[in-house]
Design a protein around this motif. Structure first.
Motif, PDB file in Angstrom:
ATOM      1  N   ARG A   1      -5.177   5.595  -2.313  1.00 17.23           N
ATOM      2  CA  ARG A   1      -6.344   6.254  -2.904  1.00 17.23           C
ATOM      3  C   ARG A   1      -6.469   5.992  -4.413  1.00 17.23           C
ATOM      4  NH1 ARG A   1      -7.292   9.464  -5.848  1.00 17.23           N
ATOM      5  NH2 ARG A   1      -7.738  11.584  -5.287  1.00 17.23           N
TER       6      ARG A   1
ATOM      7  N   CYS B   1      -1.091  -1.652  -4.760  1.00 14.63           N
ATOM      8  CA  CYS B   1      -1.934  -2.597  -4.018  1.00 14.63           C
ATOM      9  C   CYS B   1      -2.808  -3.425  -4.945  1.00 14.63           C
ATOM     10  CB  CYS B   1      -2.818  -1.812  -3.070  1.00 14.63           C
ATOM     11  SG  CYS B   1      -3.959  -0.763  -3.998  1.00 14.63           S
TER      12      CYS B   1
ATOM     13  N   CYS C   1      -1.736   4.765  -7.440  1.00 16.81           N
ATOM     14  CA  CYS C   1      -0.441   4.171  -7.788  1.00 16.81           C
ATOM     15  C   CYS C   1      -0.538   2.710  -8.229  1.00 16.81           C
ATOM     16  CB  CYS C   1       0.527   4.300  -6.624  1.00 16.81           C
ATOM     17  SG  CYS C   1       0.154   3.179  -5.258  1.00 16.81           S
TER      18      CYS C   1
ATOM     19  N   VAL D   1       0.845  -1.194   0.000  1.00 14.78           N
ATOM     20  CA  VAL D   1       0.000   0.000   0.000  1.00 14.78           C
ATOM     21  C   VAL D   1       0.880   1.243   0.000  1.00 14.78           C
ATOM     22  CG1 VAL D   1      -1.747   1.315   1.241  1.00 14.78           C
ATOM     23  CG2 VAL D   1      -1.903  -1.171   1.127  1.00 14.78           C
ATOM     24  N   SER D   2       0.622   2.121  -0.945  1.00  8.90           N
ATOM     25  CA  SER D   2       1.420   3.350  -1.021  1.00  8.90           C
ATOM     26  C   SER D   2       0.539   4.591  -0.935  1.00  8.90           C
ATOM     27  CB  SER D   2       2.249   3.358  -2.299  1.00  8.90           C
ATOM     28  OG  SER D   2       3.026   4.521  -2.351  1.00  8.90           O
TER      29      SER D   2
HETATM   30  S1  FES Z   1      -1.999   2.007  -2.672  1.00  6.18           S
HETATM   31 FE1  FES Z   1      -1.958   3.261  -4.410  1.00  6.18          FE
HETATM   32  S2  FES Z   1      -3.638   2.432  -5.451  1.00  6.18           S
HETATM   33 FE2  FES Z   1      -3.751   1.397  -3.619  1.00  6.18          FE
END
Ligand code: FES
Ligand SMILES: Cc1cc2nc3c(=O)[nH]c(=O)nc-3n(C[C@H](O)[C@H](O)[C@H](O)COP(=O)(O)OP(=O)(O)OC[C@H]3O[C@@H](n4cnc5c(N)ncnc54)[C@H](O)[C@@H]3O)c2cc1C
Ligand code: FES
Lengths: 168, 269, 769
Positions: free
Chosen positions: A50, A56, A53, A46-47
């Motif tokens: 939202r 996840c 990226c 997870v980065s």
């Molecule tokens: S952590 Fe970036 S899309 Fe889920």
């Protein structure tokens, strides 16, 4: 009546990496937290948290989806594949994994789980994608390290390996 | 602008959400009943919702609308092209009905990414009410109306009015209608993104041009077919600029693109 | 080194050591760690860019369910010996004391059972602020009427400098550090045919490493502490922690697992001091994980204003350059003094001058603190320098490539007086990229568009200043190899490359080399994973450690076999003596007894101190990146279309070709983003695109039609087998190469980054009059 849970408690039954799975959870739980914190499947990274990226990304019914921005209840009755479910039960790497490893198509590795799942989904529907198609798909996720070129080449290598079938 | 200050003082994530009632309505009236009963928040594809949570959104209940069949699909009748609010971008682009508006499917196919297009909905794109989302731009150009529904009320409002709309009485966007009279067609220029985008609709002898930036709500201008591009663009309000682009540039480059887009539609027609 | 044998592992296409862990998702990062009884920290940030903190009321927060500790700057004083930190200047408080200096400055912290409880408690903290005027940028901060951000001057140090270099702390209001370098006599300006003054501006980017800033800190009974953290420089961090808490470094264990990207951001204190204070207060492990949005409020690149005055002869011979660089350091000094040193030192670029003089000042503003960022001052310097070289060539009617070739410092020629010789033939690299983009081919373009081509050379000293590195190699009875060194695997492939060096020297298969987890209590010292130093500096330490083990083993075998060590070879943990093969395990047990033995070799490397060298040691190596760009510009809209981008780096000797390629390509794409669109957008002092969607980074779709990276192996590097460092060089030349190509295409010069269509079009319109 459309009320599914009144107090927020909830049971979710889904297929996780090929196995029927039922979890007791709550309505506010997101899939990435369910996988990482409740089921100890830490390969889903997870980065941004939202949807942007794609680190996840997991496959839901074969299509990439940001687990950080998916409620656990949304996978009820669906098929979920995470990076942990990509290699064969005997530990043999999937052709996409093997191509990423051979091409060094990663550096820090934080985007890698998501990129591999993205590539798997692409190749499941496009066995022989051209460069533009690969780029369009790979553009769904962020890799801050590689400059993408080696990822594109790894996907091409994987496609070739999958078309030619396992070497015997 | 994008971050509300309070959200910046404390970094929120979905883990801050408390367990809450969950509804999964299958009809619009069930959805409205659930909204009324719970004071909850509509949840569609989820590609924007979590950004909202990070900025402070804290729903009392979730109304997960994905199963409402009557909010899906496209149809054409004498009033125009109707598109369900739940259509994903992929579904919209694939719908043959969209061919009724030449250029629309092509423009729509360019937005977002493969992963997002599969999941993000038309309704969410509009109702997130974020300046950088593009369907408001395209649909404003096309003179589309939004059907907003509530327990006692149903209103059809121009898409551009959604920005300021009071959602108290009509919280749910059910569908969008594009009038098809005078054979509308669309050209869309997004190569200057993220600085600005420009949509142009030609409908019979009329043009409507829309300009938008990352930070500003779309501005539109109606003009006759033979209007001068530069003159149209010079109508941009004096305060139409943001920290990333000046008004002078929007007028200058916008005029060039407008001229090209007018020519593009001429070819199409 | 007696390595005439063909190399078995170095330079071979072996799989990266971390490949399996990373492609299966098994790799573990700090963010994955959970400890029993662990609490979660969250912080309250300032909504003001600049304000006095009048009062903070935490009572309601402390009473919230699950809350175990709440603290503020003034309150944490009783838990720490020193509430501030910073590299050269100790100016950044762990939590704000009486003042906040940027929007996002940390004001209070909570530890609770869950992050949600911590956030709920933070929402109840009441802070009263008295707003002060903000200083959004360099001009505002230097204004005579600007308020002083630090009325009481924080303490700091200036490191020793050598020939021509010097620095000063707090030389004027809101400037925390000024670095100066000079060589030669300014009077040569008088002999120049032309003197050109030009000013350039550099925009700032966020690092956007995907793994967030995160640590898990545990203050144990008996004042023993363990910090697991996503960090690039564990040893300096340990030192900083020891100072903050006045604790022996031997009681501190900093551990670093895989790091999910850093690009410079993960140096020094970020999450660690707060997590440690809260752990000390509660006696429980504390995890502090920032969100990506908080990452934008934690560290960034330096925006800059660069003024260059360059004197040349009519034939294009460069004579003298004076530079004045202003770096936007944000609210706290962080690594700004080091960046200033590098920007100031590097700004004359890869060319020969009779006189250079530069001043680089760190200007404090009320924005996110700026720190180390890939390229480290070299990016800013190269942007201005390589832009101006092209401008001068065009003004003199010379071909920019010819002018570069005329002035390049030659292979082995010292770059500056007292410096080491340049270890690449720079003309060779320039020719390669020029060829690749068709520099001399006709400039055909679509109607309304103009075609242009541009070149640039990024040039920086590499390997860090005064940087020691130590390594240890241990081999057990059965031949299992343990490699211990402080280089952090941040994605650059260091584990693989260093393990390759060891395997090569010990004649072992790569798989036998285990890169041991990094723990400052057991791992030999290293200054940090930065300055592209892993291969050249640490590589030499590792090489020496491995050679030491090999020599010990050969010596033992020689004595045992009654022969000379020179007659023996080590291969696969077997001693070869002519046609005889002697497996080592039985021999070792015969000599040392049945439980066996462990051979340990230590290696150390540090460039010698040298007061003749401007930065006190000669540059270990020179990191050079070449770029060539072929593009078209739409003259009516200012839009740019890149047809081809070619970059090249010189690995000296590539230990792992794909790893080198990945470094060059990743760096080049970062440079492309910086050139064209990526930037932090501020509205005054407020960052308005500080989150993932609004902050645009390059995606695969931003790859140019043709993107080539050419890996050179010129063979002059000081590292093992002739290797040089990689990883930053090809980022540097990309923005100026693009600006140069734009001028080639449409005849206008853009001096500010990014090269937006607006800037280009305005310049075209202005040029048309
Ligand atoms: S952590 Fe970036 S899309 Fe889920
Ligand atoms: C990586 C990424 C790239 C993107 N790129 C683009 C782009 O290039 N162009 C572009 O235009 N957009 C882009 N988007 C935005 C995307 O199209 C929107 O996020 C999406 O359309 C929202 O739809 P959703 O169903 O996911 O909404 P949700 O996240 O489910 O909901 C969004 C909001 O709308 C409300 N809502 C949803 N449906 C309704 C309804 N029917 N009635 C009333 N309220 C409703 C919800 O309550 C919520 O507040 C991008 C998003 C991401 C994450
Ligand atoms: S490998 Fe680091 S983000 Fe892709």
């Amino acid at each position: 009546m459309s009320l599914i849970s009144k107090d927020g408690a909830l049971r979710v039954a889904f297929t996780l990496n090929g196995r029927e799975t039922t979890v007791e959870t709550v309505t506010s739980r997101v899939l990435s937290d369910l996988l990482r914190d409740d089921m100890n499947l830490k390969g889903t990274r997870v980065s941004c948290g939202r949807t942007v990226c794609g680190a996840c990304s997991v496959l839901v019914d074969g299509f990439p989806r940001a687990a950080c921005s998916t409620f656990a209840f949304e996978v009820e009755g669906r098929d979920v594949q995470t990076i942990e479910g990509v290699e064969a039960p005997d530990g043999t790497l999937d052709p996409v994994q093997a191509a990423f490893a051979a091409k060094s198509a990663f550096q820090c590795g934080f985007c890698t789980s998501g990129m591999i799942l993205l590539a798997k989904s692409l190749l499941a529907t496009h066995p022989d994608p051209d460069r533009a198609t690969i780029i369009a798909w790979i553009s769904s996720n962020i890799c801050r390290c590689t400059g993408y070129e080696l990822i594109v080449e790894a996907v091409q290598d994987a496609a070739r390996a999958m078309r030619e079938g396992p070497k015997s | 602008m994008f971050h509300s200050p309070s959200a910046r003082q404390v970094a929120r994530t979905p883990a801050d959400l408390a367990p809450m009632p969950l509804y999964r309505p299958e009809t619009i009236s069930e959805a409205l009943a659930a909204l009324h009963e719970s004071g909850g928040t509509i949840y569609a594809g989820g590609t924007d919702f979590f950004a909202g949570v990070r900025q402070g959104l804290s729903p009392k209940a979730l109304i997960w609308v994905a199963a409402i069949a009557e909010m899906k699909g496209c149809t054409i009748d004498s009033n125009g092209l109707h598109m369900g609010a739940l259509n994903t971008h992929d579904e919209s682009v694939a719908a043959p009905e969209l061919d009724a508006v030449p250029g629309l499917a092509e423009a729509w196919s360019k937005i977002a990414t493969v992963r997002i297009r599969h999941q993000a909905t038309l309704g969410g794109n509009l109702m997130a009410r974020r300046e950088r989302y593009e369907l408001s731009i395209l649909l404003t150009a096309l003179g589309a109306t939004a059907r907003m529904v509530g327990p006692e009320l149903q209103v059809d409002m121009p898409v551009q009015d959604l920005w300021q709309a009071d959602l108290e009485k009509t919280p749910l966007l059910a569908s969008i209608t594009i009038p098809l009279d005078n054979a509308p067609m669309l050209a869309y220029e997004r190569s200057m993104r993220p600085t600005f985008t420009q949509a142009l609709c030609r409908r019979g002898q009329a043009l409507r041009c829309v300009m938008a930036t990352e930070w500003l709500q779309p501005w539109f201008k109606d003009a006759p077919l033979d209007a001068d591009a530069g003159q149209m663009m010079s109508g941009l309000p004096a305060d139409f600029h943001d920290p990333a682009v000046s008004r002078a540039h929007l007028v200058r480059a916008g005029s060039v693109f407008l001229k090209r887009q007018i020519a593009r539609l001429e070819d199409l027609a | 080194m007696s390595d005439q044998k063909p190399l078995r592992i170095v330079g071979q296409p072996v799989e990266r050591a971390d490949a399996h862990a990373k492609v299966t998702g098994r790799a573990r990062y700090t963010v994955d760690l959970a400890k029993p009884g662990m609490l979660h920290a969250k912080v309250l940030r300032s909504p003001h860019a600049h304000a006095r903190v009048v009062s903070v009321d935490i009572a309601a927060a402390a009473a919230m369910p699950g809350v175990r500790a709440v603290t503020t700057g003034p309150q944490l004083a009783e838990w720490v010996a020193m509430p501030v930190y910073g590299y050269f200047i100790k100016d950044q408080p762990i939590l704000a004391m009486d003042r906040v200096r940027y929007e996002g400055d940390m004001v209070a912290a909570v530890a609770a059972d869950t992050e949600a409880q911590a956030n709920a408690a933070l929402a109840l903290i009441r802070v009263e602020y008295a707003a002060l005027p903000d200083l959004p940028d360099i001009d505002a901060a230097l204004d005579t009427d600007a308020p002083d951000l630090f009325p009481e001057t924080p303490r700091g140090v200036v490191p020793p400098y050598g020939q021509g270099a010097s620095a000063q702390l707090w030389p004027r209001k809101n400037v925390c550090y000024a670095f100066r370098y000079a060589s030669g006599n300014a009077s040569v300006f008088e002999r120049c045919d032309h003197v050109f003054d030009d000013e350039f501006r550099f925009s700032r980017m966020n690092h956007l490493h995907l793994e967030p800033f995160v640590c898990v800190a545990e203050w144990r009974e008996g004042d023993e502490i363990e910090v697991v953290t996503s960090c690039q420089n564990p040893f300096p961090l340990r030192k900083e922690i020891a100072r903050i808490f006045r604790l022996a470094e031997s009681r501190i264990s900093v551990k670093v697992p895989f790091v999910g990207g850093g690009f410079g951001a993960k140096n020094n204190c970020k999450t660690e001091p707060i997590a440690l204070v809260l752990s000390k207060m509660t006696g429980r492990p504390v995890r502090f994980c920032m969100t990506m949005e908080e990452g934008f409020l934690t560290n960034t690149q330096h925006a800059a204003v660069l003024k260059l005055k360059t004197g040349v002869m009519a034939d294009g011979t460069l004579v003298a350059r004076q530079s004045h660089i202003l770096l936007d350091s944000g609210a706290y000094s962080d690594a700004s003094p080091l960046v200033a040193e590098k920007a100031g030192y590097r700004v004359s670029g890869p060319y020969r001058y009779q006189h250079v003089e530069s001043l680089c000042e760190c200007v404090l503003t009320t924005t996110t603190p700026a720190g180390p960022y890939r390229g480290f001052g070299g990016t800013q310097a190269t942007w201005a320098s390589e832009s101006q070289i092209d401008m001068i060539a065009r003004r003199l009617g010379l071909d920019p490539m010819e002018m570069r070739l005329k002035n390049l410092v030659a292979l082995h020629e010292p770059w500056m007086p007292g410096e080491s010789g340049v270890d690449s033939d720079m003309a060779e690299g320039l020719a390669l990229v020029a060829e690749e983009i068709g520099y001399d081919r006709p400039r055909d373009a679509a109607p309304g568009w103009s075609r242009g081509r541009g070149l640039a050379i990024g040039f920086k000293d590499g390997g860090g200043v005064n940087k020691p590195a130590q390594a240890r190699v241990k081999v057990s009875t059965g031949g299992d190899i343990h490699l211990m060194c402080g280089t952090v695997e941040i994605g650059q492939g260091a584990r693989t490359a260093l393990a390759q060096v060891v395997a090569e020297i010990l004649g072992a298969p790569l798989a036998r080399v285990e890169y041991l987890p990094l723990d400052t209590r057991y791992t030999p010292f290293d200054q940090g994973t930065n300055a592209s130093s892993a291969i050249t500096v640490m590589g030499q330490a590792v090489q020496r450690a491995a050679v030491s083990v090999r020599n010990q083993v050969l010596q033992m075998a020689a004595e045992h076999l009654g022969t000379d060590a020179a007659a023996l070879e080590l291969e696969d943990w077997t001693i070869r003596h002519g046609n005889e093969a002697h497996p080592l395990a039985p021999m070792i047990m015969h000599i040392y007894g049945g439980t066996g033995f462990e051979f340990t070799g230590d290696g150390f490397h540090k460039q010698a101190n040298d007061h003749q060298a401007p930065l006190e040691t000669k540059s270990v190596f020179w990191e050079i990146g070449w770029a060539g760009v072929d593009l078209s510009v739409d003259r009516e809209t200012g839009q740019v279309k890149i047809h081809a981008l070619a970059v090249s780096g010189d690995a000296g000797r590539a230990i792992h070709r794909l790893v080198c390629r990945g470094q060059d390509e990743g760096a080049a794409l970062m440079g492309l983003g910086q050139a064209l669109f990526e930037q932090m957008v501020y509205d005054g002092s407020r960052l308005i695109n500080g989150e993932a969607l609004m902050y645009r980074v390059p995606l695969a779709e931003d790859l140019p039609d043709r993107f080539t990276s050419i890996l050179q192996e010129q063979g002059h590097g000081p590292g093992p087998f002739g290797a040089k460092g990689m990883g930053e060089g090809t980022m540097l030349p990309v923005p100026p190469a693009i600006a140069n190509a734009i001028e080639d295409a449409v005849g206008v010069r853009i001096r500010d980054l990014p090269l937006t269509p607006e800037r280009i079009l305005s310049a075209i319109v202005a040029a048309q009059g």
